[in-house]
Scaffold this motif. Structure first.
Motif, PDB file in Angstrom:
ATOM      1  N   PHE A 294      49.909  26.750  40.904  1.00 15.34           N
ATOM      2  CA  PHE A 294      48.795  25.973  41.242  1.00 15.34           C
ATOM      3  C   PHE A 294      46.909  26.766  41.552  1.00 15.34           C
ATOM      4  O   PHE A 294      46.799  26.519  41.149  1.00 15.34           O
ATOM      5  N   ARG A 295      47.430  27.400  42.736  1.00 11.56           N
ATOM      6  CA  ARG A 295      46.671  28.059  43.423  1.00 11.56           C
ATOM      7  C   ARG A 295      45.745  28.732  42.650  1.00 11.56           C
ATOM      8  O   ARG A 295      45.044  29.197  42.297  1.00 11.56           O
ATOM      9  N   LYS A 296      46.593  29.539  41.712  1.00 13.52           N
ATOM     10  CA  LYS A 296      46.164  30.812  41.062  1.00 13.52           C
ATOM     11  C   LYS A 296      45.488  30.316  39.703  1.00 13.52           C
ATOM     12  O   LYS A 296      44.210  30.299  39.296  1.00 13.52           O
ATOM     13  N   ILE A 297      45.691  29.482  39.331  1.00 16.24           N
ATOM     14  CA  ILE A 297      45.613  28.571  38.148  1.00 16.24           C
ATOM     15  C   ILE A 297      43.935  27.854  38.770  1.00 16.24           C
ATOM     16  O   ILE A 297      42.822  28.154  37.927  1.00 16.24           O
ATOM     17  N   LEU A 298      43.973  28.068  40.283  1.00 16.85           N
ATOM     18  CA  LEU A 298      42.550  26.673  40.452  1.00 16.85           C
ATOM     19  C   LEU A 298      41.693  27.858  40.718  1.00 16.85           C
ATOM     20  O   LEU A 298      40.612  27.961  39.883  1.00 16.85           O
ATOM     21  N   ASN A 299      42.185  29.309  41.047  1.00 20.06           N
ATOM     22  CA  ASN A 299      40.871  30.812  41.341  1.00 20.06           C
ATOM     23  C   ASN A 299      40.513  30.450  40.295  1.00 20.06           C
ATOM     24  O   ASN A 299      39.216  31.006  39.989  1.00 20.06           O
ATOM     25  N   PHE A 300      41.388  31.184  39.189  1.00 16.23           N
ATOM     26  CA  PHE A 300      41.214  31.506  38.003  1.00 16.23           C
ATOM     27  C   PHE A 300      39.658  30.855  37.267  1.00 16.23           C
ATOM     28  O   PHE A 300      38.566  31.469  36.448  1.00 16.23           O
ATOM     29  N   THR A 301      40.258  29.377  37.209  1.00 13.67           N
ATOM     30  CA  THR A 301      38.983  28.420  36.602  1.00 13.67           C
ATOM     31  C   THR A 301      37.483  28.024  37.292  1.00 13.67           C
ATOM     32  O   THR A 301      37.202  28.381  36.482  1.00 13.67           O
ATOM     33  N   ALA A 302      38.638  28.746  39.122  1.00 15.57           N
ATOM     34  CA  ALA A 302      36.498  28.902  39.496  1.00 15.57           C
ATOM     35  C   ALA A 302      35.661  29.571  39.831  1.00 15.57           C
ATOM     36  O   ALA A 302      34.760  29.726  39.397  1.00 15.57           O
ATOM     37  N   PHE A 303      36.708  30.989  38.966  1.00 14.48           N
ATOM     38  CA  PHE A 303      36.161  32.262  38.661  1.00 14.48           C
ATOM     39  C   PHE A 303      35.288  32.432  37.099  1.00 14.48           C
ATOM     40  O   PHE A 303      34.428  33.176  37.573  1.00 14.48           O
ATOM     41  N   VAL A 304      35.923  31.286  36.296  1.00 10.66           N
ATOM     42  CA  VAL A 304      34.917  31.757  35.718  1.00 10.66           C
ATOM     43  C   VAL A 304      33.967  30.290  34.923  1.00 10.66           C
ATOM     44  O   VAL A 304      32.907  30.688  34.362  1.00 10.66           O
ATOM     45  N   ALA A 305      34.527  29.679  35.363  1.00  9.59           N
ATOM     46  CA  ALA A 305      33.386  28.324  35.225  1.00  9.59           C
ATOM     47  C   ALA A 305      32.658  28.760  35.987  1.00  9.59           C
ATOM     48  O   ALA A 305      31.217  28.316  35.371  1.00  9.59           O
ATOM     49  N   PHE A 306      32.505  28.682  37.390  1.00  5.59           N
ATOM     50  CA  PHE A 306      31.500  28.833  38.513  1.00  5.59           C
ATOM     51  C   PHE A 306      29.909  29.965  37.255  1.00  5.59           C
ATOM     52  O   PHE A 306      29.011  29.905  37.217  1.00  5.59           O
ATOM     53  N   ILE A 307      30.432  31.147  37.078  1.00  7.44           N
ATOM     54  CA  ILE A 307      29.202  32.072  36.472  1.00  7.44           C
ATOM     55  C   ILE A 307      28.850  31.185  34.928  1.00  7.44           C
ATOM     56  O   ILE A 307      27.927  31.821  34.906  1.00  7.44           O
ATOM     57  N   LEU A 308      29.635  31.063  34.335  1.00  9.64           N
ATOM     58  CA  LEU A 308      29.502  30.897  32.660  1.00  9.64           C
ATOM     59  C   LEU A 308      28.419  29.580  32.997  1.00  9.64           C
ATOM     60  O   LEU A 308      27.763  29.073  32.079  1.00  9.64           O
ATOM     61  N   LEU A 309      29.030  28.415  33.456  1.00 10.88           N
ATOM     62  CA  LEU A 309      27.924  27.488  33.440  1.00 10.88           C
ATOM     63  C   LEU A 309      26.741  27.850  34.707  1.00 10.88           C
ATOM     64  O   LEU A 309      25.633  26.503  33.611  1.00 10.88           O
ATOM     65  N   PHE A 310      26.622  28.032  35.365  1.00  7.42           N
ATOM     66  CA  PHE A 310      25.598  28.587  36.739  1.00  7.42           C
ATOM     67  C   PHE A 310      24.346  29.141  35.689  1.00  7.42           C
ATOM     68  O   PHE A 310      23.506  29.268  35.861  1.00  7.42           O
ATOM     69  N   GLY A 311      25.478  30.358  34.918  1.00  5.70           N
ATOM     70  CA  GLY A 311      24.589  31.433  34.200  1.00  5.70           C
ATOM     71  C   GLY A 311      24.115  30.133  32.723  1.00  5.70           C
ATOM     72  O   GLY A 311      22.960  29.959  32.508  1.00  5.70           O
ATOM     73  N   LEU A 312      24.133  29.753  32.106  1.00  7.67           N
ATOM     74  CA  LEU A 312      24.167  28.835  31.450  1.00  7.67           C
ATOM     75  C   LEU A 312      22.565  28.027  31.698  1.00  7.67           C
ATOM     76  O   LEU A 312      22.116  27.835  31.033  1.00  7.67           O
ATOM     77  N   ALA A 313      22.443  27.261  32.174  1.00  6.99           N
ATOM     78  CA  ALA A 313      21.973  26.989  33.794  1.00  6.99           C
ATOM     79  C   ALA A 313      20.582  27.577  33.707  1.00  6.99           C
ATOM     80  O   ALA A 313      19.391  26.776  33.805  1.00  6.99           O
ATOM     81  N   THR A 314      21.192  29.118  34.137  1.00  9.33           N
ATOM     82  CA  THR A 314      19.579  29.828  34.302  1.00  9.33           C
ATOM     83  C   THR A 314      19.168  30.083  33.315  1.00  9.33           C
ATOM     84  O   THR A 314      17.369  30.089  33.278  1.00  9.33           O
ATOM     85  N   VAL A 315      19.452  30.276  32.289  1.00  9.64           N
ATOM     86  CA  VAL A 315      19.294  30.635  30.882  1.00  9.64           C
ATOM     87  C   VAL A 315      19.142  29.480  29.995  1.00  9.64           C
ATOM     88  O   VAL A 315      18.841  30.047  28.628  1.00  9.64           O
ATOM     89  N   ALA A 316      19.041  29.052  30.928  1.00  7.87           N
ATOM     90  CA  ALA A 316      18.835  27.283  30.000  1.00  7.87           C
ATOM     91  C   ALA A 316      17.305  27.362  27.996  1.00  7.87           C
ATOM     92  O   ALA A 316      17.741  26.916  27.509  1.00  7.87           O
ATOM     93  N   ASP A 317      16.410  27.231  29.385  1.00  7.87           N
ATOM     94  CA  ASP A 317      15.139  27.531  28.427  1.00  7.87           C
ATOM     95  C   ASP A 317      14.859  27.899  27.470  1.00  7.87           C
ATOM     96  O   ASP A 317      14.970  27.949  26.267  1.00  7.87           O
TER      97      ASP A 317
END
Length: 489
Positions: A294-317
């Motif tokens: 469970f913790r490995k899956i959670l780590n993997f999810t966090a690793f991908v999710a935050f850079i992908l979605l924070f990155g999209l927010a950063t370049v949204a315009d």
């Protein structure tokens, strides 16, 4: 661990790795294909008003589809011994429910159109609701593929349906069908995917109908039914609620932002959902291993999710300017806010899957319903402040819910808030620093394409470097998982 247990362990690892790898690849490819077709449709054929006309009714067939499915897919996955009799009962029950629901929606279409001040769109709504009926034919077959971890087959189905439906939708849009092309695309997608689920599944329905297996399944799935209704409400609440108070143009921009945010989320959540419940259910009796996986899956999810979605927010315009042109620029404001909340929503999705493997569908139901009610109240009471403040509050609610989920799962596994800081919050800070630095590096660049590319590349490189320094184990895990997925038996 003896030789047999080790062989089972390695087999499960390979299945998990293949599920994550091929499921992830498929989801990225699906989102990329949807992305390309979406750009063409919205740049050249579809207006903000066209999007608004369809967006306000999406919630109705989705709620109906929850009744139609009745939580059967999750119920079958969590049932230990499932046979053809179970799948057959689910098939016929789903088909009967969906037929009744389509008739009700057909009758209700004029009233729905009147509520949203679109009395001329009754025929459109009735046609769009056909997707509900076609979808009923695939529920039992989808459960069969899901139960048996047939990720590659499910990926083929989604890709084929996506490509063909988008091509057909684009042809109709080119012919001047405007918002009708969006409805046609949805109905065609459901028809094709249902047909392919039938083809790839070994289950075949028979006319020897026996609904008795539903008694055991429904004990678990009834709560999933109620929950899925609220899941669909939660995912479409902006358009459904605000469509009554704001113009079609605003709702069109909001729906467009929601669509891009959902694409980013879906890359992660669909990949994780392909494997997490079947895998965790198989190791339910080994608590230490259960927590570790469970913790490995959670780590993997966090690793991908935050850079992908924070990155999209950063370049949204710049993303919206490049893909949809300046006419959709208001979408960028909404997209930025949605991506922040969406990143935390992917984490909440992992927690909710864990609680389901513990058989606690009532807790899952309570959480989703509570979140939906809070969203609804925020939108209603804050509507006079404008859309953006309401969205910011709801994004904050997603963050708060992550801590609530942590408090809940501590009652069922050994997991602490300190674990949460290491497994999730650490990636929030690393991704935030990488995106913040990339923004300042690129903000003075005049050319929109160069600025966009520089920001994306810089944030990615910085993110990997920071993870290499502070959390090197995640990179090692990902490399090992990729190797496990690619190694043939």
């Amino acid at each position: 661990m003896d030789a047999q247990e080790e062989e089972i362990d390695n087999s499960l690892k390979k299945k998990t790795a293949k599920g994550l790898f091929f499921g992830g690849f498929s989801n990225v490819l699906q989102q990329f294909i949807g992305f390309l077709f979406g750009i063409i449709l919205n740049r050249y054929f579809i207006s903000e008003e066209d999007q608004g006309k369809i967006a306000v009714i999406l919630i109705f067939p989705l709620i109906a589809s929850a009744f139609q499915e009745s939580g059967f897919v999750v119920g079958l996955i969590n049932k230990k011994n499932v046979g053809n009799k179970d799948y057959n009962a689910v098939f016929w029950c789903s088909l009967m429910i969906s037929t009744v629901l389509y008739i009700l929606l057909f009758i209700a279409a004029p009233y729905i159109a009147h509520f949203y001040n679109n009395p001329d769109l009754v025929s459109l709504y009735r046609f769009h609701f056909l997707s509900l009926w076609f979808g009923s034919f695939s529920i039992a077959h989808n459960a069969y593929l899901f139960k048996n971890l047939m990720v590659i087959e499910r990926s083929k189905i989604m890709l084929a349906a996506l490509i063909l439906s988008n091509i057909i939708g684009l042809i109709f849009a080119y012919q001047g069908f405007a918002y009708w092309s969006l409805a046609i695309q949805t109905v065609v997608y459901t028809f094709i995917s249902s047909s392919l689920f039938f083809y790839y599944s070994k289950f075949r329905p028979s006319i020897n109908i026996d609904f008795s297996p539903l008694k055991d399944i429904y004990k678990f799935s009834s709560k999933i039914l109620v929950t899925n209704i609220f899941v669909h409400i939660n995912n479409n609440i902006y358009s459904a609620v605000l469509g009554r108070f704001y113009s079609e143009k605003i709702i069109g921009n909001l729906n467009q932002a929601s669509k891009w945010n959902n694409m980013g989320q879906s890359v992660i959540t669909n990949m994780i959902n392909n494997v997490i419940q079947p895998v965790l259910n198989q190791i339910q009796d080994d608590q230490d291993r259960h927590i570790r996986v469970f913790r490995k899956i959670l780590n993997f999810t966090a690793f991908v999710a935050f850079i992908l979605l924070f990155g999209l927010a950063t370049v949204a315009d710049d993303f919206i300017r490049i893909t949809l042109t300046e006419k959709w620029i208001k979408t960028a404001t909404y997209l930025r806010i949605l991506c922040i909340g969406g990143a935390f929503a992917t984490i909440n999705n992992v927690f909710s899957n864990l609680i389901l493997t513990k058989g606690k569908s009532n807790i899952y139901m309570f959480n989703v319903i509570s979140f939906g009610l809070f969203q609804f109240l925020i939108l209603i009471f804050c509507k006079n402040w404008g859309i953006e403040p309401s969205m910011l509050i709801i994004s904050g609610l997603n963050i708060l819910w992550m801590f609530l989920w942590t408090a809940i799962i501590r009652n069922y596994i050994t997991y602490s808030f300190r674990n949460l800081l290491n497994d999730v919050v650490s990636y929030v800070f690393i991704a935030g620093i990488a995106c913040f630095a990339a923004y300042f590096v690129s903000k003075e660049i005049d050319n929109v394409y160069v600025r966009f590319g520089t920001c994306v590349l810089t944030s990615g490189i910085l993110y990997i470097i920071l993870n290499k320094i502070f959390k090197p184990e995640i990179l090692t895990e990902i490399i090992n998982f990729a190797q496990g997925a690619l190694v043939k038996k």
